[in-house]
Scaffold this motif. Structure first.
Motif, mmCIF file in Angstrom:
data_model
loop_
_atom_site.group_PDB
_atom_site.id
_atom_site.type_symbol
_atom_site.label_atom_id
_atom_site.label_comp_id
_atom_site.label_asym_id
_atom_site.label_seq_id
_atom_site.Cartn_x
_atom_site.Cartn_y
_atom_site.Cartn_z
ATOM 1 N N GLU A 87 -23.240 -6.646 74.277
ATOM 2 C CA GLU A 87 -24.357 -5.746 73.986
ATOM 3 C C GLU A 87 -25.635 -6.351 74.543
ATOM 4 O OE1 GLU A 87 -26.939 -4.626 70.033
ATOM 5 O OE2 GLU A 87 -24.763 -4.714 69.807
ATOM 6 N N VAL A 88 -26.476 -5.522 75.156
ATOM 7 C CA VAL A 88 -27.733 -6.010 75.736
ATOM 8 C C VAL A 88 -28.920 -5.434 74.974
ATOM 9 C CG1 VAL A 88 -29.142 -6.191 77.820
ATOM 10 C CG2 VAL A 88 -26.648 -6.156 78.008
ATOM 11 N N VAL A 89 -29.841 -6.311 74.592
ATOM 12 C CA VAL A 89 -31.079 -5.910 73.936
ATOM 13 C C VAL A 89 -32.191 -5.976 74.980
ATOM 14 C CG1 VAL A 89 -32.713 -6.393 72.073
ATOM 15 C CG2 VAL A 89 -30.273 -6.914 71.772
ATOM 16 N N TYR A 90 -32.851 -4.849 75.253
ATOM 17 C CA TYR A 90 -33.863 -4.778 76.308
ATOM 18 C C TYR A 90 -35.267 -4.882 75.739
ATOM 19 C CZ TYR A 90 -30.126 -3.086 79.329
ATOM 20 O OH TYR A 90 -28.966 -2.970 80.048
ATOM 21 N N GLU A 91 -36.125 -5.577 76.474
ATOM 22 C CA GLU A 91 -37.553 -5.620 76.181
ATOM 23 C C GLU A 91 -38.315 -5.396 77.489
ATOM 24 O OE1 GLU A 91 -39.211 -5.814 73.298
ATOM 25 O OE2 GLU A 91 -37.304 -5.832 72.211
ATOM 26 N N ASP A 92 -39.435 -4.700 77.400
ATOM 27 C CA ASP A 92 -40.261 -4.389 78.569
ATOM 28 C C ASP A 92 -41.318 -5.481 78.747
ATOM 29 O OD1 ASP A 92 -41.703 -3.252 80.607
ATOM 30 O OD2 ASP A 92 -42.407 -1.524 79.453
ATOM 31 N N ASP A 93 -41.179 -6.295 79.811
ATOM 32 C CA ASP A 93 -42.186 -7.346 80.036
ATOM 33 C C ASP A 93 -43.316 -6.877 80.953
ATOM 34 O OD1 ASP A 93 -41.485 -7.684 82.780
ATOM 35 O OD2 ASP A 93 -39.984 -9.183 82.289
ATOM 36 N N LYS A 94 -43.195 -5.681 81.535
ATOM 37 C CA LYS A 94 -44.237 -5.063 82.365
ATOM 38 C C LYS A 94 -44.699 -5.952 83.512
ATOM 39 C CE LYS A 94 -45.791 -2.362 78.431
ATOM 40 N NZ LYS A 94 -46.832 -2.149 77.427
ATOM 41 N N CYS A 95 -43.924 -6.967 83.847
ATOM 42 C CA CYS A 95 -44.278 -7.910 84.913
ATOM 43 C C CYS A 95 -45.602 -8.611 84.582
ATOM 44 C CB CYS A 95 -44.367 -7.190 86.261
ATOM 45 S SG CYS A 95 -44.220 -8.279 87.698
ATOM 46 N N SER A 96 -45.834 -8.806 83.290
ATOM 47 C CA SER A 96 -47.082 -9.386 82.799
ATOM 48 C C SER A 96 -46.769 -10.615 81.956
ATOM 49 C CB SER A 96 -47.826 -8.346 81.949
ATOM 50 O OG SER A 96 -48.600 -8.943 80.936
ATOM 51 N N GLY A 97 -47.531 -11.684 82.174
ATOM 52 C CA GLY A 97 -47.311 -12.898 81.403
ATOM 53 C C GLY A 97 -47.437 -12.682 79.908
ATOM 54 N N LYS A 98 -48.449 -11.934 79.495
ATOM 55 C CA LYS A 98 -48.680 -11.683 78.063
ATOM 56 C C LYS A 98 -47.529 -10.880 77.460
ATOM 57 C CE LYS A 98 -51.906 -9.456 74.858
ATOM 58 N NZ LYS A 98 -53.162 -8.682 74.724
ATOM 59 N N ASP A 99 -47.137 -9.807 78.128
ATOM 60 C CA ASP A 99 -46.055 -8.971 77.607
ATOM 61 C C ASP A 99 -44.722 -9.707 77.647
ATOM 62 O OD1 ASP A 99 -47.311 -6.334 76.969
ATOM 63 O OD2 ASP A 99 -47.926 -6.464 79.055
ATOM 64 N N ALA A 100 -44.533 -10.538 78.663
ATOM 65 C CA ALA A 100 -43.296 -11.319 78.770
ATOM 66 C C ALA A 100 -43.190 -12.323 77.623
ATOM 67 C CB ALA A 100 -43.234 -12.037 80.109
ATOM 68 N N ALA A 101 -44.319 -12.948 77.276
ATOM 69 C CA ALA A 101 -44.331 -13.911 76.172
ATOM 70 C C ALA A 101 -43.961 -13.224 74.861
ATOM 71 C CB ALA A 101 -45.701 -14.574 76.064
ATOM 72 N N ASN A 102 -44.491 -12.020 74.642
ATOM 73 C CA ASN A 102 -44.154 -11.258 73.434
ATOM 74 C C ASN A 102 -42.683 -10.834 73.437
ATOM 75 O OD1 ASN A 102 -46.776 -11.405 72.431
ATOM 76 N ND2 ASN A 102 -47.407 -9.497 73.422
ATOM 77 N N ALA A 103 -42.202 -10.415 74.609
ATOM 78 C CA ALA A 103 -40.812 -9.958 74.727
ATOM 79 C C ALA A 103 -39.837 -11.086 74.419
ATOM 80 C CB ALA A 103 -40.572 -9.400 76.131
ATOM 81 N N ILE A 104 -40.096 -12.262 74.965
ATOM 82 C CA ILE A 104 -39.152 -13.371 74.775
ATOM 83 C C ILE A 104 -39.196 -13.891 73.338
ATOM 84 C CG2 ILE A 104 -40.617 -15.327 75.457
ATOM 85 C CD1 ILE A 104 -36.944 -14.748 76.452
ATOM 86 N N GLN A 105 -40.364 -13.846 72.718
ATOM 87 C CA GLN A 105 -40.459 -14.245 71.308
ATOM 88 C C GLN A 105 -39.568 -13.358 70.442
ATOM 89 O OE1 GLN A 105 -41.800 -16.762 69.802
ATOM 90 N NE2 GLN A 105 -43.348 -17.591 71.174
ATOM 91 N N LYS A 106 -39.589 -12.050 70.710
ATOM 92 C CA LYS A 106 -38.754 -11.126 69.935
ATOM 93 C C LYS A 106 -37.270 -11.384 70.205
ATOM 94 C CE LYS A 106 -37.582 -6.304 69.104
ATOM 95 N NZ LYS A 106 -36.173 -6.452 69.470
ATOM 96 N N LEU A 107 -36.910 -11.513 71.479
ATOM 97 C CA LEU A 107 -35.498 -11.696 71.821
ATOM 98 C C LEU A 107 -34.929 -12.975 71.212
ATOM 99 C CD1 LEU A 107 -35.546 -10.565 75.566
ATOM 100 C CD2 LEU A 107 -34.414 -9.396 73.663
ATOM 101 N N VAL A 108 -35.723 -14.043 71.248
ATOM 102 C CA VAL A 108 -35.241 -15.342 70.753
ATOM 103 C C VAL A 108 -35.309 -15.438 69.237
ATOM 104 C CG1 VAL A 108 -35.723 -17.830 70.741
ATOM 105 C CG2 VAL A 108 -35.735 -16.562 72.903
ATOM 106 N N ASN A 109 -36.426 -15.027 68.661
ATOM 107 C CA ASN A 109 -36.638 -15.256 67.233
ATOM 108 C C ASN A 109 -36.168 -14.131 66.322
ATOM 109 O OD1 ASN A 109 -37.882 -17.816 67.655
ATOM 110 N ND2 ASN A 109 -39.742 -16.751 68.309
ATOM 111 N N VAL A 110 -36.190 -12.897 66.811
ATOM 112 C CA VAL A 110 -35.762 -11.764 65.992
ATOM 113 C C VAL A 110 -34.314 -11.387 66.311
ATOM 114 C CG1 VAL A 110 -36.183 -9.351 65.365
ATOM 115 C CG2 VAL A 110 -38.123 -10.891 65.798
ATOM 116 N N ASP A 111 -34.042 -11.159 67.601
ATOM 117 C CA ASP A 111 -32.688 -10.757 67.999
ATOM 118 C C ASP A 111 -31.737 -11.947 68.100
ATOM 119 O OD1 ASP A 111 -33.258 -7.899 68.417
ATOM 120 O OD2 ASP A 111 -34.558 -8.637 70.011
#
Length: 203
Positions: A87-111
């Motif tokens: 199963e794949v959990v997707y997050e939109d990083d928008k090719c942006s450092g700020k959005d990527a940091a938020n996306a990876i925090q969710k994937l690692v810490n929540v998912d």
């Protein structure tokens, strides 16, 4: 839009990423027969941080489509990974450092995924690096080319595309030796990708 040949390469690359990335999860002893229907009781989650909106979605959407194709094939034709549904959990990083940091925090810490595909962009990949290194989560980019991904990405960051340290050098050598160019003007974006390529080409 990418040429058809490039799209085919993306599909093969992402299929390889998914298979290799989840390898260490599985016992590899419970593969179902080809085409067999499988009832899954366990799931393996993989993260994907990609530019799904914004200017770089032309990279992110084909990557997502390729991942979906690979996951469908693995689950429906290969019996999952070690008998577990992928199963794949997707997050939109928008090719942006700020959005990527938020996306990876969710994937690692929540998912709580242990493997992430992403990003398509160098800057977003580098923004995710501190989080994945601290958590010992593998991050695999299909297309980040900045030399900094190699030198500053850390032990848990990988990429499948060649570094601009090579691409910039080859481009400069071609311009000098094949085209006979002796004066060059460089016009580029102010992004990590463009900066890495510009620096190597200029040097």
């Amino acid at each position: 839009n990418m040429p058809k040949g490039n799209k085919a390469v993306w599909w093969v690359v992402v299929l390889a990423i998914v298979i290799v990335g989840v390898w260490y999860y599985s016992s590899q002893n419970s593969k179902a027969p080809e085409g067999a229907a499988t009832t899954y009781t366990e799931t393996i989650k993989v993260g994907a941080a990609l530019p799904l909106t914004g200017d770089a979605q032309s990279y992110g959407i084909p990557l997502k489509n390729a991942i979906e194709l690979a996951v469908s094939h693995i689950n429906e034709k290969m019996g999952g990974v070690g008998g577990k549904k992928l199963e794949v959990v997707y997050e939109d990083d928008k090719c942006s450092g700020k959005d990527a940091a938020n996306a990876i925090q969710k994937l690692v810490n929540v998912d709580q995924v242990k493997f992430v595909i992403g990003s398509a962009c160098s800057g977003a990949t580098l923004a995710m690096a501190p989080v994945v290194n601290a958590a010992k989560v593998v991050l695999m980019s299909p297309s980040a080319t900045s030399p900094d991904v190699t030198t500053k990405g850390g032990d848990y960051v990988f990429r499948l595309a060649p570094s601009d340290a090579m691409a910039g050098k080859i481009g400069a050598e071609y311009a000098f030796n094949k085209m006979g160019a002796r004066k060059v003007a460089v016009v580029s974006e102010s992004t990590d990708y463009a900066a890495g390529l510009r620096k190597v080409f200029t040097a």
